[in-house]
Design a protein around this motif. Structure first.
Motif: not given
Length: 79
Positions: A1, A60, A40, A62-63, A43
């Motif tokens: 992230m 953000i 992580d 995410n990927e 998160r």
């Protein structure tokens, strides 16, 4: 992230850097993200901090390559 800050929206309140100084810095000017990728284990706290941002300035990813999403949909303060 990955986390990004809209520096034009940031009001320098310091919520983010107070909660996670290893991720955010507000020492001189708008908030900055000081690491490239958020581990992580942070998160959930990052999502909570983003929800608490009064300026909705935290975005953000995410990927890699996914569109940036505002962490929350809120009114942005006009300064």
């Amino acid at each position: 992230m990955k986390v990004y800050i809209d520096t034009n929206a940031c009001i320098e309140c310091g919520i983010c850097s107070a909660e996670r100084p290893e991720i955010f810095s507000v020492e001189s000017g708008p908030c900055k993200v000081i690491i490239d990728t958020v581990p992580d284990e942070f998160r959930e706290s990052i999502l909570t901090i983003a929800d608490q941002c009064p300026a909705a300035a935290i975005f953000i990813e995410n990927e890699p390559g996914s569109p940036l999403e505002p962490a929350k949909k809120a009114y942005r303060y006009e300064l």
